[in-house]
Design a protein around this motif. Structure first.
Motif, mmCIF file in Angstrom:
data_model
loop_
_atom_site.group_PDB
_atom_site.id
_atom_site.type_symbol
_atom_site.label_atom_id
_atom_site.label_comp_id
_atom_site.label_asym_id
_atom_site.label_seq_id
_atom_site.Cartn_x
_atom_site.Cartn_y
_atom_site.Cartn_z
ATOM 1 N N ASP A 145 0.821 -1.213 0.000
ATOM 2 C CA ASP A 145 0.000 0.000 0.000
ATOM 3 C C ASP A 145 0.851 1.258 0.000
ATOM 4 O OD1 ASP A 145 -2.179 -1.590 -0.001
ATOM 5 O OD2 ASP A 145 -2.735 -1.273 2.096
ATOM 6 N N ASP A 146 1.884 1.287 0.850
ATOM 7 C CA ASP A 146 2.750 2.455 0.940
ATOM 8 C C ASP A 146 3.528 2.656 -0.355
ATOM 9 O OD1 ASP A 146 4.075 4.620 2.465
ATOM 10 O OD2 ASP A 146 5.849 3.357 2.209
ATOM 11 N N LEU A 147 3.992 1.555 -0.941
ATOM 12 C CA LEU A 147 4.728 1.641 -2.204
ATOM 13 C C LEU A 147 3.799 2.042 -3.346
ATOM 14 C CD1 LEU A 147 7.532 1.283 -3.378
ATOM 15 C CD2 LEU A 147 7.025 -1.144 -3.731
ATOM 16 N N ALA A 148 2.590 1.540 -3.338
ATOM 17 C CA ALA A 148 1.623 1.915 -4.370
ATOM 18 C C ALA A 148 1.319 3.408 -4.309
ATOM 19 C CB ALA A 148 0.336 1.106 -4.208
ATOM 20 N N PHE A 151 4.106 5.144 -5.982
ATOM 21 C CA PHE A 151 3.981 5.034 -7.434
ATOM 22 C C PHE A 151 2.903 5.982 -7.954
ATOM 23 C CE2 PHE A 151 6.959 1.749 -7.327
ATOM 24 C CZ PHE A 151 7.224 1.294 -8.602
ATOM 25 N N PHE A 152 1.844 6.167 -7.183
ATOM 26 C CA PHE A 152 0.818 7.150 -7.556
ATOM 27 C C PHE A 152 1.455 8.537 -7.644
ATOM 28 C CE2 PHE A 152 -2.397 10.310 -6.514
ATOM 29 C CZ PHE A 152 -3.468 9.934 -7.307
ATOM 30 N N ARG A 153 2.280 8.899 -6.661
ATOM 31 C CA ARG A 153 2.929 10.216 -6.672
ATOM 32 C C ARG A 153 3.961 10.312 -7.789
ATOM 33 N NH1 ARG A 153 5.867 11.621 -2.374
ATOM 34 N NH2 ARG A 153 5.965 9.585 -1.409
ATOM 35 N N SER A 286 0.133 -9.842 -9.449
ATOM 36 C CA SER A 286 -0.639 -8.986 -8.554
ATOM 37 C C SER A 286 0.142 -7.773 -8.108
ATOM 38 C CB SER A 286 -1.102 -9.789 -7.331
ATOM 39 O OG SER A 286 0.017 -10.305 -6.629
ATOM 40 N N LEU A 287 1.449 -7.939 -7.860
ATOM 41 C CA LEU A 287 2.250 -6.823 -7.369
ATOM 42 C C LEU A 287 2.466 -5.766 -8.436
ATOM 43 C CD1 LEU A 287 4.994 -8.510 -5.161
ATOM 44 C CD2 LEU A 287 3.040 -7.165 -4.436
ATOM 45 N N HIS A 288 2.949 -6.181 -9.592
ATOM 46 C CA HIS A 288 3.279 -5.163 -10.592
ATOM 47 C C HIS A 288 2.023 -4.486 -11.128
ATOM 48 C CE1 HIS A 288 2.450 -7.652 -14.288
ATOM 49 N NE2 HIS A 288 2.270 -6.456 -14.796
ATOM 50 N N LYS A 289 0.899 -5.219 -11.169
ATOM 51 C CA LYS A 289 -0.346 -4.596 -11.626
ATOM 52 C C LYS A 289 -0.811 -3.521 -10.653
ATOM 53 C CE LYS A 289 -2.134 -8.459 -14.358
ATOM 54 N NZ LYS A 289 -3.207 -9.476 -14.479
ATOM 55 N N THR A 290 -0.656 -3.795 -9.368
ATOM 56 C CA THR A 290 -1.044 -2.814 -8.361
ATOM 57 C C THR A 290 -0.214 -1.541 -8.485
ATOM 58 O OG1 THR A 290 -1.732 -4.534 -6.808
ATOM 59 C CG2 THR A 290 -1.222 -2.379 -5.876
ATOM 60 N N LEU A 291 1.100 -1.714 -8.651
ATOM 61 C CA LEU A 291 1.991 -0.553 -8.723
ATOM 62 C C LEU A 291 1.803 0.217 -10.024
ATOM 63 C CD1 LEU A 291 5.247 -2.111 -7.234
ATOM 64 C CD2 LEU A 291 3.499 -0.756 -6.079
ATOM 65 N N VAL A 292 1.688 -0.508 -11.115
ATOM 66 C CA VAL A 292 1.483 0.154 -12.412
ATOM 67 C C VAL A 292 0.151 0.899 -12.424
ATOM 68 C CG1 VAL A 292 1.018 -0.280 -14.857
ATOM 69 C CG2 VAL A 292 2.993 -1.347 -13.759
ATOM 70 N N ARG A 293 -0.874 0.268 -11.856
ATOM 71 C CA ARG A 293 -2.179 0.927 -11.812
ATOM 72 C C ARG A 293 -2.107 2.217 -10.999
ATOM 73 N NH1 ARG A 293 -4.959 -2.956 -9.531
ATOM 74 N NH2 ARG A 293 -4.961 -4.102 -11.484
ATOM 75 N N GLY A 294 -1.378 2.178 -9.868
ATOM 76 C CA GLY A 294 -1.223 3.377 -9.057
ATOM 77 C C GLY A 294 -0.505 4.476 -9.821
ATOM 78 N N PHE A 295 0.558 4.109 -10.536
ATOM 79 C CA PHE A 295 1.297 5.087 -11.335
ATOM 80 C C PHE A 295 0.407 5.723 -12.400
ATOM 81 C CE2 PHE A 295 3.577 5.627 -15.417
ATOM 82 C CZ PHE A 295 4.330 6.740 -15.096
ATOM 83 N N LEU A 296 -0.336 4.899 -13.128
ATOM 84 C CA LEU A 296 -1.194 5.406 -14.196
ATOM 85 C C LEU A 296 -2.313 6.293 -13.655
ATOM 86 C CD1 LEU A 296 -1.410 2.209 -16.413
ATOM 87 C CD2 LEU A 296 -0.249 4.338 -16.992
ATOM 88 N N GLN A 297 -2.853 5.921 -12.509
ATOM 89 C CA GLN A 297 -3.892 6.751 -11.903
ATOM 90 C C GLN A 297 -3.332 8.108 -11.477
ATOM 91 O OE1 GLN A 297 -5.347 4.180 -8.815
ATOM 92 N NE2 GLN A 297 -6.802 3.136 -10.150
ATOM 93 N N SER A 304 -7.496 0.365 -15.644
ATOM 94 C CA SER A 304 -8.583 -0.413 -15.069
ATOM 95 C C SER A 304 -8.055 -1.787 -14.728
ATOM 96 C CB SER A 304 -9.746 -0.518 -16.065
ATOM 97 O OG SER A 304 -9.333 -1.217 -17.231
ATOM 98 N N SER A 305 -8.890 -2.587 -14.113
ATOM 99 C CA SER A 305 -8.441 -3.911 -13.690
ATOM 100 C C SER A 305 -8.102 -4.807 -14.872
ATOM 101 C CB SER A 305 -9.525 -4.571 -12.832
ATOM 102 O OG SER A 305 -10.745 -4.660 -13.563
ATOM 103 N N ASP A 306 -8.714 -4.539 -16.043
ATOM 104 C CA ASP A 306 -8.408 -5.373 -17.206
ATOM 105 C C ASP A 306 -7.269 -4.786 -18.042
ATOM 106 O OD1 ASP A 306 -9.594 -3.188 -18.339
ATOM 107 O OD2 ASP A 306 -11.140 -4.286 -19.418
#
Length: 361
Positions: A145-148, A151-153, A286-297, A304-306
């Motif tokens: 969560d903290d790393l995500a 990545f969002f920032r 699961s890990l890289h998708k979470t981080l990449v999704r945070g970055f893109l957001q 999106s999830s897909d």
């Protein structure tokens, strides 16, 4: 600490680093430097980087000294990159619209003839170092969560950086034209050239039929891969290793690979490098998708999830170009170890197949 006598060559200089850095630092601070302590030195084929602590009569502080390798002179590649590096950083820092949460290191001085730039130290931990703390094979669930959030920032930093530099196109030198624009079409043409070179070397399982398929696919992709976003400064090496994450700030490092063109180039590069990092790690999906999704957001890109963003033609073009570069790298590596040669051919084959899937109609 390592004492530095006045008017002597810089004591921790790389072979290609200038001997007058010490003198120019003294001139910049308008006082004698009492000592310089090397804290960290990193040497790469393209550059050398020194993290040093400078002590003056009344204070001390940390600096980073980076010198690009290669032939020098004001007309050289490294002179152009250094001039633009300093100009971009100064333009960004001087912008009245800049958010103080998003930073680049301030430039103390630059010596373009030798490809040297000196910047102030910024607080924070590299995102790449934080990624490395994730176990290769975790024996329990990994919470990111903290790393995500970091990545969002990172995505926010990139969006803010591009907004500030959207209308800025620095000249290579006061007597030269501005830097050329890197479009998605240019990227695809470059990719085909690299793939052609890799196939011609004959060191990979890369047939002429594969090459023709990829060339045709790249031609079709070039027609539809267009970005409607205004051109901006391209970082050029935007990946987690060039970001410092602190409690109240995110700092982008190392603008020496800068360019000008589609802002999506840095987005695609960041995602590609993040996914490459996780390629050999368990539970990477699961890990890289979470981080990449945070970055893109954080960046504001479709996510999106897909992972529908993967199917956008402009992202396909960027990924295709990055894969082509990686394939060419595998084709040119000679190694006496047969196992390593086999491993590289195996990885290259996977990349060739991925490139074919990308351009499939």
């Amino acid at each position: 600490m390592t004492n530095v006598p006045p008017n002597k060559p810089f004591p921790i200089a790389h072979d290609n680093a200038p001997s007058d850095v010490y003198i120019q630092l003294q001139n910049h601070f308008e006082q004698e430097i009492q000592s310089i302590a090397p804290l960290r030195v990193a040497s790469r084929p393209s550059s050398s980087v020194h993290h040093v602590r400078v002590k003056l009569a009344q204070r001390e502080f940390d600096l980073w000294i980076k010198t690009l390798n290669g032939p020098g002179g004001i007309e050289s590649w490294k002179a152009r990159q250094t001039l633009r590096d300093a100009a971009i950083s100064e333009y960004f820092l001087a912008s009245p619209h800049r958010d103080p949460r998003f930073r680049v290191p301030s430039v103390v001085m630059s010596i373009p003839e030798t490809g040297t730039i000196v910047t102030r130290h910024e607080p924070g931990n590299r995102l790449q170092d934080r990624l490395k703390t994730i176990p290769l094979v975790p024996w329990r669930p990994v919470f990111v969560d903290d790393l995500a959030e970091a990545f969002f920032r990172a995505g926010e930093w990139l969006r803010h950086f591009q907004m500030i530099t959207q209308d800025f196109r620095p000249s290579q030198h006061e007597t030269q034209e501005p830097v050329p624009v890197k479009t998605l079409a240019f990227l695809l043409e470059q990719a085909v050239m690299r793939l052609t070179e890799a196939q011609a070397q004959g060191t990979l399982d890369f047939s002429l039929a594969d090459m023709k398929h990829l060339e045709k696919g790249a031609s079709n992709l070039r027609v539809v891969a267009k970005s409607d976003r205004p051109n901006s400064i391209i970082h050029g090496d935007f990946y987690p290793g060039n970001l410092l994450s602190a409690k109240d700030s995110m700092t982008g490092l190392d603008l020496s690979s800068n360019g000008f063109g589609s802002p999506l180039l840095d987005v695609g590069y960041f995602v590609f490098q993040t996914e490459t990092f996780f390629a050999r790690r368990a539970f990477r999906s699961s890990l890289h998708k979470t981080l990449v999704r945070g970055f893109l957001q954080g960046y504001g890109a479709p996510s999106s999830s897909d992972e529908s963003w993967r199917h956008a033609p402009e992202f396909k073009a960027i990924r295709f170009a990055l894969i082509a570069s990686r394939i060419l790298g595998f084709s040119g590596r000679g190694d006496a170890n047969p196992l390593r040669q086999l491993e590289r051919r195996k990885h290259a084959r996977k990349l060739i197949q991925e490139a074919k899937n990308l351009v499939r109609a």
